[in-house]
Design an enzyme around this catalytic site. Structure first.
Site, short mmCIF file in Angstrom:
data_model
loop_
_atom_site.label_atom_id
_atom_site.label_comp_id
_atom_site.label_asym_id
_atom_site.label_seq_id
_atom_site.Cartn_x
_atom_site.Cartn_y
_atom_site.Cartn_z
N CYS A 2 0.95 -1.37 0.08
CA CYS A 2 0.02 -0.03 -0.04
C CYS A 2 0.83 1.49 -0.06
O CYS A 2 1.93 1.48 0.74
CB CYS A 2 -0.96 -0.03 1.18
SG CYS A 2 -1.99 -1.47 1.40
N ARG A 27 4.96 0.23 -5.87
CA ARG A 27 5.01 -0.44 -4.59
C ARG A 27 4.21 -1.83 -4.78
O ARG A 27 4.19 -2.63 -3.95
CB ARG A 27 4.51 0.62 -3.59
CG ARG A 27 5.37 1.62 -3.19
CD ARG A 27 4.82 2.51 -2.07
NE ARG A 27 4.85 1.85 -0.87
CZ ARG A 27 5.72 2.00 0.18
NH1 ARG A 27 6.63 2.62 -0.11
NH2 ARG A 27 5.57 1.39 1.28
N TRP A 75 -3.06 -2.58 -1.50
CA TRP A 75 -2.75 -3.87 -1.97
C TRP A 75 -3.33 -4.86 -0.80
O TRP A 75 -3.05 -4.85 0.44
CB TRP A 75 -0.92 -4.02 -1.93
CG TRP A 75 -0.31 -5.38 -2.16
CD1 TRP A 75 -0.25 -5.76 -3.44
CD2 TRP A 75 -0.15 -6.63 -1.60
NE1 TRP A 75 0.33 -6.95 -3.59
CE2 TRP A 75 0.57 -7.59 -2.60
CE3 TRP A 75 -0.28 -6.93 -0.25
CZ2 TRP A 75 1.00 -8.78 -1.89
CZ3 TRP A 75 0.34 -8.26 0.14
CH2 TRP A 75 0.57 -9.10 -0.66
N ASN A 101 -1.62 1.92 5.78
CA ASN A 101 -0.88 0.86 5.18
C ASN A 101 -0.25 0.00 6.58
O ASN A 101 0.20 0.77 7.26
CB ASN A 101 0.47 1.49 4.54
CG ASN A 101 1.70 0.55 4.17
OD1 ASN A 101 1.19 -0.57 4.09
ND2 ASN A 101 2.77 0.94 3.78
N GLY A 102 -0.40 -1.13 6.39
CA GLY A 102 -0.03 -2.19 7.68
C GLY A 102 -1.18 -3.00 7.89
O GLY A 102 -2.08 -3.19 7.25
N GLU A 485 18.56 -16.36 -7.82
CA GLU A 485 18.17 -14.85 -8.39
C GLU A 485 17.68 -15.20 -9.80
O GLU A 485 16.61 -14.34 -10.30
CB GLU A 485 19.22 -13.85 -8.08
CG GLU A 485 18.98 -12.67 -8.67
CD GLU A 485 18.03 -12.08 -7.98
OE1 GLU A 485 17.33 -12.64 -6.85
OE2 GLU A 485 17.34 -10.80 -8.25
N LYS A 489 13.89 -13.99 -10.92
CA LYS A 489 13.66 -12.81 -11.73
C LYS A 489 12.65 -13.41 -12.89
O LYS A 489 11.62 -12.68 -13.27
CB LYS A 489 14.91 -12.50 -12.26
CG LYS A 489 15.38 -11.18 -12.43
CD LYS A 489 15.38 -10.20 -11.63
CE LYS A 489 14.60 -10.15 -10.40
NZ LYS A 489 14.97 -9.68 -8.95
N GLU A 492 9.07 -14.06 -11.35
CA GLU A 492 8.21 -12.65 -10.91
C GLU A 492 7.63 -12.11 -12.09
O GLU A 492 6.53 -11.62 -11.99
CB GLU A 492 9.39 -11.80 -10.15
CG GLU A 492 9.75 -11.98 -9.06
CD GLU A 492 10.68 -10.97 -8.37
OE1 GLU A 492 10.64 -10.24 -7.43
OE2 GLU A 492 11.92 -10.64 -9.21
N HIS A 508 19.08 -36.32 -7.37
CA HIS A 508 18.29 -36.65 -6.00
C HIS A 508 16.99 -36.52 -6.23
O HIS A 508 16.18 -36.22 -5.34
CB HIS A 508 18.93 -35.87 -4.97
CG HIS A 508 20.35 -36.47 -4.59
ND1 HIS A 508 20.77 -37.95 -4.31
CD2 HIS A 508 21.32 -35.78 -4.80
CE1 HIS A 508 22.11 -37.97 -4.18
NE2 HIS A 508 22.48 -36.60 -4.45
N LYS A 607 6.68 -4.13 -4.20
CA LYS A 607 8.12 -3.67 -4.23
C LYS A 607 8.48 -3.61 -2.82
O LYS A 607 9.35 -4.08 -2.27
CB LYS A 607 8.01 -2.30 -4.73
CG LYS A 607 9.53 -1.69 -4.63
CD LYS A 607 10.43 -2.20 -6.07
CE LYS A 607 11.76 -1.85 -5.90
NZ LYS A 607 12.70 -2.94 -6.43
C1 G6P Z 1 9.78 -7.73 -2.44
C2 G6P Z 1 10.33 -7.30 -3.75
C3 G6P Z 1 11.97 -8.28 -4.20
C4 G6P Z 1 12.68 -7.86 -3.02
C5 G6P Z 1 12.06 -8.20 -1.68
C6 G6P Z 1 12.97 -7.65 -0.46
O1 G6P Z 1 9.53 -9.14 -2.56
O2 G6P Z 1 9.55 -7.65 -4.83
O3 G6P Z 1 12.27 -7.48 -5.52
O4 G6P Z 1 13.81 -8.45 -2.96
O5 G6P Z 1 10.92 -7.70 -1.45
O6 G6P Z 1 12.88 -6.15 -0.54
P1 G6P Z 1 14.08 -5.31 0.11
O7 G6P Z 1 13.54 -4.01 0.06
O8 G6P Z 1 13.87 -5.80 1.63
O9 G6P Z 1 15.27 -5.65 -0.63
#
Ligand code: G6P
Length: 612
Positions: A2, A27, A75, A101-102, A485, A489, A492, A508, A607
């Protein structure tokens, strides 16, 4: 997650709020809304889906009068994404409107209590409870500040709340606990926002609201109070981020722009901390006595930050000869971690606001561990609470899927590792100096990866594989860390099922999933492990799988066994994860582009994840 924006000034508030909401889109959200105060009444407009829908509904904001207001991107946590659940929420008498937000953890109890008293709720949200409770606690005398103090005593959980009240027409209120909120100070106009990017086009001067603090803001003044309503003095922080750096600058997506930002971002992370052939970490208090006493390192983060931590673990263990644990913050906080004064805890977070990561920081501190935060967003909660901060200086990152945030975190971990190794004398002088040269060369190497020719090579494979339903990533050691990673990516932003496996684990279980045409990306940059990876690749090929390798240029034999090959620039094995990341970011980007995905704002993702 949010996003909140609030405005009080002389302009019509709604268009300004819409502008702020657009900056908060990154966000992650599924509905949005605005409330303004006009002629002693609160007006609201809400829409499910993109902000463009809200924008159209209120003709760019012109349909909603008033010079004070609050806006929100939601959100969903409590209740499905729809207009009724979208913020702002109004009290039953229409006097208050709130954005939040929260999570209000005791909302059910409060809602039951108020329902019994006759309050009728129109949404499934915890936030509406806040609006109703404000009405319930308010004495009708214009003293909203006391009402907010009383409100805070009733709320459990985490919150950043923006409030307007019809009785105080040009005043904006904000209160927060464990969720981010800043107050932007302009000229004859002031703002509240979840993060500085939302108000950056209007001001660069911000006050960071502390936990339990309330702000009462008019066009010309911003006053701050503690939880008991006593005035507190706050410092103003000047944020010199350029608004251009939070814009696409001609790129089709923020993600692509941020991939291209990486040469500069890496320079900004590394250069100021490398003086000649020495690493200088002025920002963290790494005194010799402390480093001598250090027996272990814990690295904690979420998502890509956790993946950066795994790369860091390999590097630090190898060069510092001490035990390093890398934990997911959400696991760490419920694991009763064994830590203390001889353990350094490195907390990684691009946003500096991730709820689980913040909780991990607090837990490590409470157990006597020294905490160093690797953070991008200046003065964020994690940056403020850690014992020391190593800012990555990557500039604003807007795309939900992190790119420059991740590579600069890895770079920062290299600096921390080398600093510890230097003191502990666990790395030879020759190796130390050569690693420093490698770090300094990273930026140019990444730049070379972004040439048209290299991008075309990645794009060719992305086009070829974009219709696949499933992609595996395999690697060993730091290549396995990089695989994690790469897979994240891809899943996502393209919604293709992507999983990373330690290559040695294939046999395994996972190998049972390989069949004719299954695509596997094999990362092969660790020279000592070339023969082992070759065996794993052959095993996949024997089951008619398709292999695309990402490899170092010296691995001449690899092309023979694979269906495609992308090479990274020549580098020391230790720093290859940064270069591999760039290839995998581009691979994910072009696959998502080919599939027509919403690259910068993938479905269901946020985000900044400010709830546990
Ligand atoms: C969300 C984002 C990721 C990020 C993660 C941790 O899931 O989509 O891209 O790696 O949060 O975020 P931070 O701000 O703590 O690195």
């Amino acid at each position: 997650m949010c996003g909140i924006i609030g405005y009080t000034g002389t302009k019509q508030a709604a268009p300004v709020l819409l502008g702020g909401l657009k900056r908060l889109e990154y966000r992650g959200y599924d509905s949005s809304g605005i409330a303004t105060v006009k002629d002693g009444k609160i007006l609201t407009a809400k829409a499910k889906g993109k902000i463009a829908i809200l924008d159209e509904k209120i003709s760019g904001g012109t349909k909603l009068g008033g010079t004070v207001g609050i806006g929100h991107t939601r959100w969903a946590t409590h209740g499905v994404p729809n207009e009724a659940n979208a913020h702002p929420h109004r009290s039953a008498d229409g006097r208050f409107a709130v954005v939040h937000n929260g999570i209000i953890e005791n909302f059910f109890d409060i809602k039951s209590e108020l329902t019994a008293l006759g309050y009728a709720f129109a949404s499934d949200t915890d936030t509406e409870t806040v609006a109703m409770l404000l009405q319930h606690l308010y004495r009708g005398d214009g003293d909203v500040l006391s009402t907010i103090c009383a409100l805070q005593k009733r709320l459990c959980g985490s919150y950043a709340i923006g409030i307007v009240c019809a009785d105080t027409p040009d005043v904006l209120y904000a209160v927060r606990k464990d969720n981010p909120l800043v107050v932007g100070l302009g000229n004859g106009e002031n703002f509240i926002a979840s993060d500085v990017t939302a108000a950056l086009e209007h001001t660069h001067d911000f006050v960071l609201l502390g936990d339990g603090e309330t702000a009462r803001i008019t066009p010309d003044h911003a006053e701050f109070f503690d939880a008991d309503g006593k005035p507190v003095k706050k410092q103003t922080t000047h944020i010199d981020w350029d608004i251009g750096s939070a814009e696409k600058s001609g790129y089709a997506h923020f993600m692509l722009k941020e991939i291209f930002d990486q040469p500069k971002a890496l320079t900004d992370t590394l250069r100021p901390r490398i003086h000649g052939d020495k690493i200088v970490l002025d920002d963290i208090d790494f005194d010799s006595k402390y480093l001598d006493s250090l027996s272990a390192v814990d690295i904690v983060g979420c998502g890509s930050a956790y993946h950066a931590g795994i790369v860091g673990k390999h590097f630090i263990e190898k060069h510092c000869k001490i035990r390093v644990n890398c934990s997911l913050a959400s696991e760490y906080i419920y694991s009763d971690p064994i830590t203390g004064g001889d353990v350094l805890t490195v907390i990684i977070s691009q946003s500096g606001e991730t709820a689980d990561t913040l909780a991990a920081l607090r837990l490590a501190k409470s157990r006597g561990s020294r905490t160093i935060a690797v953070v991008n967003v200046v003065e964020s909660a994690i940056a403020r609470e850690a014992d020391g901060v190593l800012y990555t200086h990557a500039g604003p990152e807007i795309a939900v899927a992190t790119t420059k945030g991740y590579t600069t975190q890895v770079a920062a971990l290299y600096l921390i590792g080398l600093k510890i190794a230097e003191r502990k004398r666990t790395v030879s002088d020759v190796k130390y100096k050569s690693l420093i040269r490698e770090l300094l060369a990273l930026s140019d190497k990444v730049r070379s990866q972004l040439s048209d020719e290299n991008i075309a090579a990645v794009k060719k494979y992305a086009d070829r594989f974009s219709s696949h339903k499933c992609v595996f990533f395999i690697g060993r050691g730091t290549d396995y860390a990089a695989s994690l990673e790469g897979a994240l990516k891809l899943k996502e932003i393209s919604y293709i099922h992507a999983e990373a496996y330690a290559a040695g684990e294939l046999k395994h279980g996972t190998i049972s999933l390989i069949e004719n045409g299954t695509v596997t990306l094999a990362l092969v940059t660790q020279s000592a492990l070339y023969p082992k990876m070759e065996n794993n690749i052959k095993a996949v090929k024997s089951r008619e799988g398709t292999i695309l390798a990402v490899s170092s240029p010296d691995n001449v034999k690899i092309a023979v066994h694979t269906d495609g090959l992308l090479t990274i620039p020549e580098c020391d094995d230790d720093v290859s994860p940064v270069l591999t990341a760039v290839v995998l970011q581009l691979f994910a980007y072009y696959i998502a582009l080919g599939r027509g995905c919403d690259i910068d704002q993938p479905r269901n993702l946020a985000k900044s994840v400010t709830v546990e």
